[in-house]
Design an enzyme around this catalytic site. Structure first.
Site, PDB file in Angstrom:
ATOM      1  CG  HIS A 134      -1.899  -1.109   1.263  1.00  0.00           C
ATOM      2  ND1 HIS A 134      -2.714  -1.436   0.204  1.00  0.00           N
ATOM      3  CD2 HIS A 134      -2.169  -2.023   2.234  1.00  0.00           C
ATOM      4  CE1 HIS A 134      -3.453  -2.497   0.532  1.00  0.00           C
ATOM      5  NE2 HIS A 134      -3.140  -2.870   1.753  1.00  0.00           N
ATOM      6  CG  ASP A 170      -2.961  -8.593   1.333  1.00  0.00           C
ATOM      7  OD1 ASP A 170      -2.204  -8.924   2.271  1.00  0.00           O
ATOM      8  OD2 ASP A 170      -3.935  -7.826   1.466  1.00  0.00           O
ATOM      9  CG  HIS A 172      -6.527  -5.346   2.340  1.00  0.00           C
ATOM     10  ND1 HIS A 172      -5.927  -6.159   3.275  1.00  0.00           N
ATOM     11  CD2 HIS A 172      -7.691  -4.923   2.879  1.00  0.00           C
ATOM     12  CE1 HIS A 172      -6.703  -6.223   4.356  1.00  0.00           C
ATOM     13  NE2 HIS A 172      -7.772  -5.482   4.137  1.00  0.00           N
ATOM     14  CG  ASP A 259      -5.073 -10.080   4.166  1.00  0.00           C
ATOM     15  OD1 ASP A 259      -4.971 -10.736   3.109  1.00  0.00           O
ATOM     16  OD2 ASP A 259      -4.702  -8.898   4.271  1.00  0.00           O
TER      17      ASP A 259
END
Ligand SMILES: [Zn+2]
Ligand SMILES: [Zn+2]
Length: 360
Positions: A134, A170, A172, A259
């Site tokens: 990120h 992931d 995200h 996750d």
């Protein structure tokens, strides 16, 4: 196509007690003790006793590379927070005293892994803190300070590697990494993630396929809430082998994404560790088919201790060939018709948008 049997691969596990010097506070999903817990688990499982697994000491990210991936102003602000212990990187990413040194070592670990693979010391690396996807050129966020994925890509480029695949599972979207290489055909990023419509970082839409010469090399596959193993495997099988075969990467940076597990409370997908095994095995095989095995796994995500450790054990097992089985798991739902319809539509849309550009 040549298929090397992958049972005898050597794996470098990046570890030093310095990785544990972060402190986001007791209530943060990345808690103090997290990486020691991972290390102790890996040790208890006997992975560190295997002749095929060795511990590699991470070097801090060099200031030179840091200045390639981040703006001077941002680096200076991280240094200021680091000295005073006051301030935050972003709303979800607190600052602390020493954060600059910590961020350099946890991100440097992945680059150290890249160098060890390129030198032939190991076939694959596992960077237990890595995958800060990120972080962007001018700011951090989403628990990420310095973008180690981007740092690895630039290190690879400097060493003459022309095609890098970022395989990011992931839950995200890898928004930071996407931004660095959006118009760069030297990087293909495949990101599987929960629908950005409601999920952080609210980026990673199907239509964002790259720009200019990089058009078609940025692949975003969003999943609806409650997606389980079956729809995920369907999307993987339809998209990933064809894209990798087309791209013929020379190095693979792999983010397995613990996750997305059903126990993880930061997101809403319903995968089991069986899917981690499936994805890791597919990517591992591709690494041997296309890039002499050159790959590294960045396993920093995952916020439920059980699914996190099951995931780590599964990735190291798959890469090293050593046996490990997590406990049997049953996701709380089966994929229903609505989920299937949406995933099939998303896959079809991607095939329609990207495959013609690449000539697949
Ligand atoms: Zn291998
Ligand atoms: Zn994540």
């Amino acid at each position: 196509m040549m298929m090397r049997k992958a049972a005898k691969c050597s794996v470098g596990f990046l570890w030093s007690p310095l990785l544990e010097t972060f402190d986001f506070g007791k209530k943060h999903p990345i808690r103090v003790g997290r990486f020691k817990m991972i290390h102790d688990f890996v040790e208890e499982q006997g992975f560190l006793d295997l002749p095929s697994v060795r511990v590699i000491t991470p070097e801090p990210l060099s200031e030179e590379l840091l200045r390639v991936i981040h703006a001077e102003g941002y680096i200076a602000s991280v240094q200021r927070i680091s000295e005073s212990g006051v301030g935050e990187i972003d709303i979800d990413t607190p600052g602390f005293k020493g954060i600059y040194t910590n961020a350099r070592i946890v991100s440097g670990a992945s680059v150290t892994g890249v160098k060890a693979v390129l030198s032939g010391e190991i076939d694959h690396f596992v960077s237990p803190t890595g995958g800060f996807h990120h972080a962007m050129y001018e700011h951090g966020g989403g628990f990420c300070i310095f973008n180690d994925v981007a740092a690895c890509v630039y290190e690879l480029k400097q060493r003459g590697v022309e095609r890098v695949l970022i395989a990011d599972f992931d839950v995200h979207h890898g928004n930071g990494t996407q931004e660095y290489f959006y118009d760069d055909p030297g990087v293909m990023q495949i990101s599987f993630h929960e629908d950005p419509e409601w999920m952080y970082p609210h980026d990673g839409f199907i239509e964002d396929i790259g720009a200019g010469a990089g058009q078609g090399f940025n692949i975003n596959m969003p999943f609806p809430m409650d997606s389980g193993d079956e729809v995920y495997r369907y999307a993987f099988d339809r998209l990933v082998p064809k894209l990798i075969h087309y791209y013929r990467p020379q190095f693979i940076l792999f983010i397995p994404g613990f996750d997305a597990h059903y126990l993880d409370r930061l997101a809403h997908l319903k995968l089991t560790t069986d899917m981690t095994r499936y994805i890791t095995s597919g990517i591992h095989r591709a690494a041997h088919d296309y890039c002499n095995g050159k790959m590294g796994a960045m396993t920093g995500g995952g916020y439920h201790p059980d699914s996190l450790l099951w995931g780590i054990g599964t990735v190291i097992s798959e890469l090293s060939g050593a046996p490990y089985d997590p406990p049997p798991q049953k996701a709380p739902f089966k994929d229903n018709k609505e989920t299937w319809d949406e995933v099939k539509a998303n896959v079809a849309r991607l095939e329609e948008l990207v495959f013609p550009i690449l000539g697949i």
